[in-house]
Structures are given as C-alpha cells and as structure tokens.
Design an enzyme around this catalytic site. Structure first.
Site, mmCIF file in Angstrom:
data_model
loop_
_atom_site.group_PDB
_atom_site.id
_atom_site.type_symbol
_atom_site.label_atom_id
_atom_site.label_comp_id
_atom_site.label_asym_id
_atom_site.label_seq_id
_atom_site.Cartn_x
_atom_site.Cartn_y
_atom_site.Cartn_z
ATOM 1 N N CYS A 85 3.519 1.795 2.694
ATOM 2 C CA CYS A 85 4.743 0.996 2.656
ATOM 3 C C CYS A 85 5.755 1.627 1.703
ATOM 4 C CB CYS A 85 4.435 -0.426 2.200
ATOM 5 S SG CYS A 85 2.939 -1.097 2.913
ATOM 6 N N CYS A 133 0.846 -1.187 0.000
ATOM 7 C CA CYS A 133 0.000 0.000 0.000
ATOM 8 C C CYS A 133 0.890 1.249 0.000
ATOM 9 C CB CYS A 133 -0.935 0.008 1.207
ATOM 10 S SG CYS A 133 -0.099 -0.241 2.781
#
Lengths: 75, 332
Positions: free
Chosen positions: A13, A10
């Site tokens: 990250c 996502c």
C-alpha cells in the site's frame, strides 16, 4: 482530485501511495492522496484484494501495485 | 535409478548444486565434513536452491492463480453449502492468490455476499496452509509422498475445521458492519500478456517479501544441522516424547513466518531425528495461525468466534502431528 489508497498499511500500500503521488506530480495535477486503512471503509468499496486504488470515488484497481505510468493513464 | 527418480534428484532436489557447493567449499580450504564447512555448504546450497525454486514456482503458480481472483472464487462458492462446498472452498483456497494482509477484506467480501461461515473458514484456513509452491518445495526437501500427505491433511484441517465452525452456529459472532457492506466488484478479465506480467510481478514481489525469512530460516537450519548434537534435539523433541507435538505447535502459533522460511528448519530437524508429525505440525502452526493475523481477524469477528477458530485449527494441527508421528515409517 482525490486519490484513495485502500489497504491496512502493508508495504504494497505504501508503494502504491508513492506511485500515485509521483503519477499526479508527473501529470501536473493537484491530487490529495488519502490512505484508507479502516476495514469497514475498504470493504464498503467492494474491494477484496488490497491494495486498492480509488480515484474520485471510483475503484480503478485492486490487488496490485500499479506503476506511476499505469496510474498516469488513469488520472 | 529410474528416469523420474533421476529428474527428481537433479531438478527438484538439485543434488548437482549440493555437489557443486561442496566442491566450492572444499576449494576455499574448508572440509565439507567439518562443522564449519558443513554449515557453509548447507547454508549456501539451501539458499540458492530455495531462491531458484521460489522464483520459478511463484511465476508458474501465479500464472495459474491469475485465473482465480477472489471475486471469481466468491461467485463459484455462492449459493453452496454442506461438505461439498467446504471441500471446494478448501481447494480454491490453495489456488486463490493470497497475502495475509488481504485476508480481512476477503473475509468481509465473502461474508457480505452471504457465504456460510463454514465455507468462508474452510477457505481462510486452507489459503495460507496449503500453498501450491510449498507443496513442490516439500517434495524437493523431503519426498513426494510427504508433500502429497501434507496437502491431503492440510485440506482435511480446512474442511473439518470449517464444518465444525459452521455447526456451532456462530453466524452472529461477526462484527455488525460486515453484514451491511455492499457486494460489488467484478473480476477484471486479463489477457495472456497481462497474466504473464502479473506472474512476473508476483514472483519479484514475493521473493522480495520473503527473503529475510528464508535467510533466517536457513541460518537456523544450518545451525541445527551442524552444531546442535542430535541427542539434545531428540531428547527434547524426539518421536518417543509425547510432548514434542504440543511444544512444536505452541512455539509455532505466535510466530509469523513464511512457509519458505520454516522449510529449512524442518529439514534440519528431521535430519536430527525429530518426528515427521512434529515437524509438519510446527510448519502448519507457523503458517496457519500467527499473532498478527489473529489481531487483524479480531477486527471483524467477535471473541468467541476468534477463540473457536484458533482452538479448532490448533486441535486439527495437534491431531495431524500425532497421527503422522504414529505412521511416519510409511514415508521415510
């Protein structure tokens, strides 16, 4: 050193990975950034909130995007 | 009007903002009573209102949530089972900070620690469905009885859904590796300053993440509000149409959107005479189930459990929609 970013890919990250890269560069350290996206592997670190940050196999942070400065203090 | 009513209208519903935006629309030469003027007013007012409420609410709620990291929730739920455990799990689901990309590690962490599937699923259903911020937004857009009713039925879906999944004895339907994961990790304790910083970061991050959904949602809401004739909508989704709830659920399930994006659509639909149950069912279907989250869940559970989970939640939402449509005159 090996810095691992735990997370399924996502946005958070990605941001954490970039901050880690910047932190390592600022500290003048040779760091290999590894993205861990496999759930089995993430879970094996005992991490329940992503993104997680692992430095040399030690979980140092979970569930938040640390800034480059904050990561700098950890490496 | 009571003091509470006045506060509710001004602070939560921000009627002053609507008047102000209306005056602004009139000042640039558009009639707020006309279609274009009305759409512009709805759009500007709703966008500003949602972003103000969102920022303030996420900040306050994240501060509360910083007391309930998943590690602590897991410890509180450990060793419990039965209806009480399901209820506690559903309640904690509303409090634990949640991002859909975290649901799988959370599922693994709970299951590996030996929590019963019933409890884990009660938590997983309630977490996206009943969110503190969405409750207050519901109160802002509709009213308090509707917001509270939403919480109660949302928790019921989570409790009953989790219980049913537990009763079906599907403990074997979890991917093998989940059971062998080591259980570790203690929640770090935070100072007050860290909690405030966490709350601020959450507010910034969530607003950053959901703003496209909010804009699209308000845009669709504004279009429905001023351009689609009421009889077209009530003909398709009116309260007297038995299919309105199933249609709302079927359309909502594959959609991935934030509750903050679906609220303006809900607001506009209710304004056009769509049943409250239909609208609530739509919002619940959008938030509780989505294709991306189901695809992620497939990685850790086997197909029969995934189908059961989807089926149980869908049935729960359908019943809520039908029940609310039948009793909606209690609320509006």
């Amino acid at each position: 050193m090996i810095i691992k970013i735990l997370g399924s890919g996502c946005k958070k990250c990605v941001a954490l990975g970039e901050n880690a890269k910047a932190a390592a560069a600022a500290a003048g350290k040779q760091a290999e950034i590894v993205k861990v996206t496999d759930f089995a592997e993430i879970a094996a670190y005992g991490v329940m909130s992503t993104p997680g940050l692992v430095i040399d196999e030690k979980v140092v942070s979970t569930g938040k995007v640390l800034t480059a400065d904050e990561i700098g203090k950890l490496i | 009007m009571s003091v509470f009513g006045w506060l509710n209208d001004q602070v939560l519903r921000m009627t002053w903002l609507n008047d102000l935006v209306g005056a602004g629309v009139a000042a640039i030469g558009l009639d707020p009573a006309s279609r274009i003027g009305g759409s512009v007013q709805f759009f500007v007012y709703d966008v500003i209102k949602i972003f103000i409420l969102l920022s303030v609410l996420i900040f306050a709620i994240s501060y509360v949530q910083s007391h309930f990291p998943p590690e602590r929730t897991r410890a509180m739920l450990g060793g419990r089972s039965g209806l009480g455990a399901n209820t506690l799990a559903a309640l904690l689901g509303t409090l634990t900070p949640f991002c859909s990309c975290s649901s799988i590690p959370l599922f693994i962490g709970f299951t590996a620690a030996g929590l019963p599937l019933a409890v884990t699923f009660s938590f997983l259903i309630s977490s996206p469905l009943v969110d503190l911020a969405s409750v207050i937004l519901l109160a802002s857009i509709f009213n308090w009885p509707i917001a509270l009713a939403y919480v109660v039925v949302g928790l019921l879906v989570a409790i009953v859904g989790g219980t049913i999944i537990g009763r079906l004895g599907m403990e074997g339907q979890v991917a093998e590796f989940v059971r062998t994961v080591p259980v570790s990790g203690e929640a770090a304790t935070m100072t007050r300053g860290e909690r405030l910083a966490y709350a601020r970061d959450q507010a910034v991050e969530i607003v950053h993440r959901v703003w496209p959904y909010v804009l699209v949602g308000v845009g669709i809401g504004a279009a429905i509000h001023n351009w689609v004739p009421a009889d077209v909508i009530s003909g398709l989704l009116g309260q007297d149409k038995w299919w309105s709830v199933p249609v709302a659920v079927l359309v909502g399930i594959p959609m991935y959107a934030d509750i903050f994006g679906t609220l303006p659509i809900a607001e506009a639909l209710v304004g056009k005479g769509v049943g409250l149950g239909t609208v609530l069912a739509f919002m619940m279907a959008v938030t509780a189930l989505s294709l991306p989250s189901l695809i992620l869940l497939k990685r850790v559970v086997k197909m029969p459990l995934l189908v059961t989970f989807t089926g149980v939640v869908t049935l729960g939402i359908l019943s809520i929609g039908l029940i609310f449509n039948a009793i909606s005159n209690w609320f509006i």
